[in-house]
Scaffold this motif. Structure first.
Motif, PDB file in Angstrom:
ATOM      1  N   GLY A   1      -6.228   8.667 -13.578  1.00 46.38           N
ATOM      2  CA  GLY A   1      -6.419   7.303 -14.064  1.00 46.38           C
ATOM      3  C   GLY A   1      -5.841   7.042 -15.437  1.00 46.38           C
ATOM      4  N   GLU A   2      -5.020   7.971 -15.920  1.00 42.11           N
ATOM      5  CA  GLU A   2      -4.410   7.820 -17.247  1.00 42.11           C
ATOM      6  C   GLU A   2      -2.965   7.324 -17.114  1.00 42.11           C
ATOM      7  OE1 GLU A   2      -6.174   8.508 -20.081  1.00 42.11           O
ATOM      8  OE2 GLU A   2      -7.855   8.876 -18.729  1.00 42.11           O
ATOM      9  N   VAL A   3      -2.475   6.727 -18.188  1.00 36.79           N
ATOM     10  CA  VAL A   3      -1.064   6.360 -18.242  1.00 36.79           C
ATOM     11  C   VAL A   3      -0.326   7.586 -18.781  1.00 36.79           C
ATOM     12  CG1 VAL A   3       0.656   4.833 -19.270  1.00 36.79           C
ATOM     13  CG2 VAL A   3      -1.574   3.926 -18.592  1.00 36.79           C
TER      14      VAL A   3
ATOM     15  N   TYR B   1       7.174   4.371 -17.034  1.00 38.65           N
ATOM     16  CA  TYR B   1       6.928   4.320 -15.590  1.00 38.65           C
ATOM     17  C   TYR B   1       5.802   3.339 -15.270  1.00 38.65           C
ATOM     18  CZ  TYR B   1       5.602   5.698 -10.883  1.00 38.65           C
ATOM     19  OH  TYR B   1       5.290   5.690  -9.549  1.00 38.65           O
ATOM     20  N   TYR B   2       4.731   3.401 -16.033  1.00 37.94           N
ATOM     21  CA  TYR B   2       3.586   2.520 -15.810  1.00 37.94           C
ATOM     22  C   TYR B   2       3.982   1.054 -15.987  1.00 37.94           C
ATOM     23  CZ  TYR B   2      -0.958   0.280 -16.235  1.00 37.94           C
ATOM     24  OH  TYR B   2      -2.024  -0.562 -16.059  1.00 37.94           O
ATOM     25  N   GLU B   3       4.739   0.755 -17.035  1.00 36.43           N
ATOM     26  CA  GLU B   3       5.157  -0.628 -17.285  1.00 36.43           C
ATOM     27  C   GLU B   3       6.042  -1.148 -16.155  1.00 36.43           C
ATOM     28  OE1 GLU B   3       6.830  -0.804 -21.241  1.00 36.43           O
ATOM     29  OE2 GLU B   3       4.919  -0.193 -22.142  1.00 36.43           O
ATOM     30  N   ARG B   4       6.945  -0.311 -15.662  1.00 38.40           N
ATOM     31  CA  ARG B   4       7.798  -0.718 -14.536  1.00 38.40           C
ATOM     32  C   ARG B   4       6.952  -0.940 -13.279  1.00 38.40           C
ATOM     33  NH1 ARG B   4      13.645   0.678 -14.744  1.00 38.40           N
ATOM     34  NH2 ARG B   4      14.061   1.455 -16.831  1.00 38.40           N
TER      35      ARG B   4
ATOM     36  N   LYS C   1       0.852  -1.192   0.000  1.00 36.89           N
ATOM     37  CA  LYS C   1       0.000   0.000   0.000  1.00 36.89           C
ATOM     38  C   LYS C   1       0.883   1.237   0.000  1.00 36.89           C
ATOM     39  CE  LYS C   1      -4.019  -1.974   2.301  1.00 36.89           C
ATOM     40  NZ  LYS C   1      -4.925  -1.884   3.441  1.00 36.89           N
ATOM     41  N   THR C   2       0.441   2.229  -0.751  1.00 36.83           N
ATOM     42  CA  THR C   2       1.152   3.498  -0.785  1.00 36.83           C
ATOM     43  C   THR C   2       1.018   4.202   0.565  1.00 36.83           C
ATOM     44  OG1 THR C   2      -0.792   4.669  -1.627  1.00 36.83           O
ATOM     45  CG2 THR C   2       0.738   3.763  -3.276  1.00 36.83           C
TER      46      THR C   2
ATOM     47  N   ASP D   1      -3.910  -0.085 -11.233  1.00 38.05           N
ATOM     48  CA  ASP D   1      -3.858   1.362 -11.450  1.00 38.05           C
ATOM     49  C   ASP D   1      -2.545   1.988 -10.980  1.00 38.05           C
ATOM     50  OD1 ASP D   1      -6.410   1.520 -12.598  1.00 38.05           O
ATOM     51  OD2 ASP D   1      -7.339   1.529 -10.616  1.00 38.05           O
ATOM     52  N   TYR D   2      -1.700   1.200 -10.339  1.00 36.20           N
ATOM     53  CA  TYR D   2      -0.442   1.728  -9.845  1.00 36.20           C
ATOM     54  C   TYR D   2       0.426   2.179 -11.026  1.00 36.20           C
ATOM     55  CZ  TYR D   2       4.045   2.005  -7.447  1.00 36.20           C
ATOM     56  OH  TYR D   2       5.252   2.433  -6.953  1.00 36.20           O
TER      57      TYR D   2
END
Length: 174
Positions: free
Chosen positions: A92-94, A99-102, A75-76, A85-86
Motif C-alpha cells: 500500500g506504499e508509493v 510510476y504511481y503518478e502515471r 480490473k487487473t 491504490d493502483y
C-alpha cells in the motif's frame, strides 16, 4: 491536348488513385453504426485483456434512445479494480512516485472517457487522453460492445481490430 499535357494528366490521375488507395487502406473498418437505435436499459461491454491481463469494462445506461450515463473501469488480471491504490506496492506504499503518478493519471482518464461518451454518444468520437492510450483502446472496445448489446447487434469481431498498444515505455512497464 499536347502529348506532354496528356502525360501530365495521366500522372496526376495515377497519383490520385494511389492516394485514394492509401487512404482507404488506412481507414479502419466501421466499428459501430450509430444510426441504429439504442434500446433503453443498462448494458455492459468488456475489452480484450491488455498484455498484463487487465480488462476494461464499460457500462452504459440508455434512456430515450440516448446514452445518458456511462461508467468505465479496469480490473487487473487478478480482479482488483484500478483505483486510488493502483500503482502502489502490495503493502500500500508509493514505491516509485513516477510510476504511481502515471498510474493515477490513467485512473483519472476513466471518468473522463465515460463523461465524454455520455456527451457525444459515440465511442469513436471520444479522443485519446495523453498518457492513457491503452485505457482508450480498451474503453473503445468495451463501449462498442456495450452499444452492440443495446442495439441487438452481433459482435462480428470488428472490435478486435482496435489495437491495444504495449504498456512498455522507455523499457519500463507502466
Amino acid at each position: 491536348m499536347s502529348a506532354t499535357g496528356a502525360t501530365r494528366a495521366l500522372q496526376l490521375a495515377a497519383l490520385g488513385a494511389v492516394g485514394a488507395a492509401i487512404l482507404s487502406a488506412c481507414t479502419p473498418p466501421q466499428l459501430v453504426d450509430m444510426s441504429k437505435p439504442l434500446k433503453d436499459g443498462t448494458y455492459e461491454g468488456a475489452s480484450n485483456p491488455d498484455e498484463q491481463g487487465a480488462v476494461g469494462t464499460v457500462q452504459i445506461t440508455v434512456s430515450g434512445g440516448k446514452i445518458t450515463d456511462a461508467k468505465y473501469q479496469t480490473k487487473t488480471s487478478d480482479g482488483h479494480v484500478k483505483d486510488k491504490d493502483y500503482g502502489k506496492t502490495r503493502g500500500g506504499e508509493v514505491g516509485n512516485q513516477e510510476y504511481y503518478e502515471r498510474a493515477q493519471a490513467v485512473v483519472r482518464s476513466y471518468d473522463q472517457y465515460a463523461k465524454k461518451l455520455t456527451q457525444v454518444g459515440d465511442p469513436t468520437k471520444v479522443d485519446v487522453i495523453s498518457g492513457a492510450t491503452v485505457a482508450h483502446s480498451q474503453f473503445l472496445q468495451a463501449a462498442v460492445r456495450a452499444i452492440y448489446k443495446s442495439q441487438g447487434v452481433k459482435d462480428t469481431g470488428a472490435v478486435d481490430s482496435i489495437d491495444v498498444p504495449s504498456l512498455k515505455l522507455d523499457d519500463k512497464d507502466y
